[in-house]
Design an enzyme around this catalytic site. Structure first.
Site, PDB file in Angstrom:
ATOM      1  N   ARG A   1      13.275 -31.783 -20.895  1.00 45.02           N
ATOM      2  CA  ARG A   1      12.685 -30.532 -21.368  1.00 45.02           C
ATOM      3  C   ARG A   1      12.211 -29.726 -20.168  1.00 45.02           C
ATOM      4  O   ARG A   1      11.523 -30.252 -19.299  1.00 45.02           O
ATOM      5  CB  ARG A   1      11.492 -30.798 -22.310  1.00 45.02           C
ATOM      6  CG  ARG A   1      11.877 -31.386 -23.648  1.00 45.02           C
ATOM      7  CD  ARG A   1      12.609 -30.375 -24.494  1.00 45.02           C
ATOM      8  NE  ARG A   1      12.910 -30.894 -25.832  1.00 45.02           N
ATOM      9  CZ  ARG A   1      14.044 -31.534 -26.154  1.00 45.02           C
ATOM     10  NH1 ARG A   1      14.956 -31.758 -25.200  1.00 45.02           N
ATOM     11  NH2 ARG A   1      14.244 -31.957 -27.371  1.00 45.02           N
ATOM     12  N   GLU A   2      12.575 -28.434 -20.133  1.00 45.44           N
ATOM     13  CA  GLU A   2      12.079 -27.537 -19.096  1.00 45.44           C
ATOM     14  C   GLU A   2      10.864 -26.787 -19.627  1.00 45.44           C
ATOM     15  O   GLU A   2      10.879 -26.297 -20.761  1.00 45.44           O
ATOM     16  CB  GLU A   2      13.162 -26.551 -18.667  1.00 45.44           C
ATOM     17  CG  GLU A   2      14.308 -27.218 -17.914  1.00 45.44           C
ATOM     18  CD  GLU A   2      15.365 -26.233 -17.475  1.00 45.44           C
ATOM     19  OE1 GLU A   2      15.472 -25.162 -18.113  1.00 45.44           O
ATOM     20  OE2 GLU A   2      16.097 -26.537 -16.512  1.00 45.44           O
TER      21      GLU A   2
ATOM     22  N   ARG B   1       8.164  -3.367 -19.928  1.00 46.42           N
ATOM     23  CA  ARG B   1       8.349  -4.812 -19.993  1.00 46.42           C
ATOM     24  C   ARG B   1       9.838  -5.137 -19.838  1.00 46.42           C
ATOM     25  O   ARG B   1      10.653  -4.814 -20.700  1.00 46.42           O
ATOM     26  CB  ARG B   1       7.843  -5.372 -21.325  1.00 46.42           C
ATOM     27  CG  ARG B   1       6.334  -5.300 -21.509  1.00 46.42           C
ATOM     28  CD  ARG B   1       5.591  -6.053 -20.441  1.00 46.42           C
ATOM     29  NE  ARG B   1       4.181  -6.248 -20.742  1.00 46.42           N
ATOM     30  CZ  ARG B   1       3.302  -6.690 -19.865  1.00 46.42           C
ATOM     31  NH1 ARG B   1       3.683  -6.963 -18.622  1.00 46.42           N
ATOM     32  NH2 ARG B   1       2.037  -6.836 -20.204  1.00 46.42           N
TER      33      ARG B   1
ATOM     34  N   GLU C   1      -7.213  -1.642 -16.947  1.00 45.80           N
ATOM     35  CA  GLU C   1      -6.052  -1.179 -17.697  1.00 45.80           C
ATOM     36  C   GLU C   1      -6.344  -0.035 -18.655  1.00 45.80           C
ATOM     37  O   GLU C   1      -5.404   0.626 -19.117  1.00 45.80           O
ATOM     38  CB  GLU C   1      -5.427  -2.353 -18.466  1.00 45.80           C
ATOM     39  CG  GLU C   1      -4.868  -3.428 -17.549  1.00 45.80           C
ATOM     40  CD  GLU C   1      -3.976  -4.416 -18.262  1.00 45.80           C
ATOM     41  OE1 GLU C   1      -3.871  -4.351 -19.507  1.00 45.80           O
ATOM     42  OE2 GLU C   1      -3.366  -5.258 -17.565  1.00 45.80           O
TER      43      GLU C   1
ATOM     44  N   PRO D   1       5.189 -21.916 -27.576  1.00 42.78           N
ATOM     45  CA  PRO D   1       5.021 -23.346 -27.305  1.00 42.78           C
ATOM     46  C   PRO D   1       6.323 -24.114 -27.134  1.00 42.78           C
ATOM     47  O   PRO D   1       6.305 -25.248 -26.662  1.00 42.78           O
ATOM     48  CB  PRO D   1       4.236 -23.848 -28.523  1.00 42.78           C
ATOM     49  CG  PRO D   1       4.541 -22.854 -29.606  1.00 42.78           C
ATOM     50  CD  PRO D   1       4.681 -21.543 -28.908  1.00 42.78           C
ATOM     51  N   GLY D   2       7.460 -23.508 -27.505  1.00 41.72           N
ATOM     52  CA  GLY D   2       8.733 -24.203 -27.349  1.00 41.72           C
ATOM     53  C   GLY D   2       9.107 -24.449 -25.904  1.00 41.72           C
ATOM     54  O   GLY D   2       9.850 -25.388 -25.602  1.00 41.72           O
TER      55      GLY D   2
ATOM     56  N   GLU E   1       1.664 -21.397 -21.325  1.00 43.07           N
ATOM     57  CA  GLU E   1       0.660 -20.331 -21.415  1.00 43.07           C
ATOM     58  C   GLU E   1      -0.007 -20.258 -22.788  1.00 43.07           C
ATOM     59  O   GLU E   1       0.665 -20.279 -23.826  1.00 43.07           O
ATOM     60  CB  GLU E   1       1.292 -18.977 -21.106  1.00 43.07           C
ATOM     61  CG  GLU E   1       0.297 -17.822 -21.149  1.00 43.07           C
ATOM     62  CD  GLU E   1       0.969 -16.454 -21.053  1.00 43.07           C
ATOM     63  OE1 GLU E   1       0.614 -15.694 -20.157  1.00 43.07           O
ATOM     64  OE2 GLU E   1       1.847 -16.164 -21.889  1.00 43.07           O
TER      65      GLU E   1
ATOM     66  N   GLU F   1       0.037  -3.965  -8.282  1.00 41.30           N
ATOM     67  CA  GLU F   1       0.608  -4.867  -9.281  1.00 41.30           C
ATOM     68  C   GLU F   1       1.706  -4.178 -10.082  1.00 41.30           C
ATOM     69  O   GLU F   1       2.155  -4.687 -11.109  1.00 41.30           O
ATOM     70  CB  GLU F   1      -0.497  -5.381 -10.221  1.00 41.30           C
ATOM     71  CG  GLU F   1      -1.488  -6.304  -9.527  1.00 41.30           C
ATOM     72  CD  GLU F   1      -2.504  -6.909 -10.487  1.00 41.30           C
ATOM     73  OE1 GLU F   1      -2.396  -6.670 -11.712  1.00 41.30           O
ATOM     74  OE2 GLU F   1      -3.396  -7.635 -10.005  1.00 41.30           O
TER      75      GLU F   1
ATOM     76  N   GLU G   1       1.600  -1.604 -11.944  1.00 44.88           N
ATOM     77  CA  GLU G   1       1.180  -1.244 -13.293  1.00 44.88           C
ATOM     78  C   GLU G   1       1.180   0.276 -13.476  1.00 44.88           C
ATOM     79  O   GLU G   1       0.681   1.014 -12.625  1.00 44.88           O
ATOM     80  CB  GLU G   1      -0.224  -1.793 -13.579  1.00 44.88           C
ATOM     81  CG  GLU G   1      -0.271  -3.309 -13.645  1.00 44.88           C
ATOM     82  CD  GLU G   1      -1.668  -3.837 -13.884  1.00 44.88           C
ATOM     83  OE1 GLU G   1      -1.790  -4.945 -14.438  1.00 44.88           O
ATOM     84  OE2 GLU G   1      -2.645  -3.162 -13.519  1.00 44.88           O
TER      85      GLU G   1
END
Length: 215
Positions: free
Chosen positions: A48-49, A76, A113, A132-133, A137, A160, A162
């Site tokens: 699993r990675e 994004r 922000e 979660p797969g 995070e 950054e 932004e």
């Protein structure tokens, strides 16, 4: 990862090997392991990675007096990869660095922000895994009471990369935006639905004698 991966788990975990496969903006490790099965015994060895990433704080800025939600919009690349609109409508968010509390990060990111300061203590809503797969995070979602009349303009840190547009919407319009797919991300989905359940209580708290929300 804990030295004993079975610690705190409902079934045993046998970590055979953990190997770093990529180190950049993201960190990816390959795990070779076996784990306990619901029907007893152990699974076959599998690979699993996992993308390792610091926890994040997400802030839901809401003006209970005006019944307005403050949102941000920024580029994004992940959405671009899928052919979706790459300018994503979101809540304020940032990563937790070593030694920082989630609340402190929330206040800092709210200022960086959106240019806003919370009008009371941040309130924890929930902590959940983003994906979660494959990713470690988690994001900690907080509600922050704000003055939405001060929301607007372009914000973010240049170093950054932004470029963040800030705007506010009446709750009904923000909900409708989310409902028609205009903010397709998990933090906004959870935050908008939580606000739909709690905004009347937040408005009542705002009307208490000192003018600030109470827990």
């Amino acid at each position: 990862m804990r030295k004993n991966p079975s610690e705190g788990q409902p079934f045993p975990v046998d970590l055979i090997e953990q190997r770093a496969t990529f180190r950049g903006h993201l960190k990816i490790d390959e795990l070779h392991l076996r784990h306990g099965l619901f029907n007893g015994g152990m699974s076959e060895q599998m690979s699993r990675e996992v993308v390792w990433r610091r926890d994040a704080v997400v802030v839901l800025p809401y003006d209970p007096k005006r019944d307005e939600v403050v949102l941000i919009e920024q580029f994004r690349a992940s959405a671009l990869f899928n052919g979706d609109r790459a300018w994503m409508v979101e809540f304020v968010a940032g990563l937790i660095e070593d030694g920082e509390t989630p609340e402190a990060v929330g206040v800092r990111e709210l200022m960086e922000e959106s240019g806003l300061e919370p009008l009371g203590a941040l309130r924890h809503v929930t902590t959940t895994y983003s994906t979660p797969g494959f990713a470690s995070e988690r994001f900690h979602l907080y509600y922050a009471p704000v003055d939405a009349t001060k929301a607007g303009g372009i914000h973010g840190l240049v170093h950054e990369h932004e470029d963040i547009r800030v705007f506010s919407l009446p709750f009904a319009e923000a909900y409708a935006l989310w409902q028609r797919g205009g903010a397709p991300n998990t933090p906004v989905s959870i935050g908008i639905l939580w606000l739909a359940l709690h905004r009347e209580k937040l408005q009542q708290e705002w009307g208490e004698p000192d003018g600030l929300p109470h827990r």
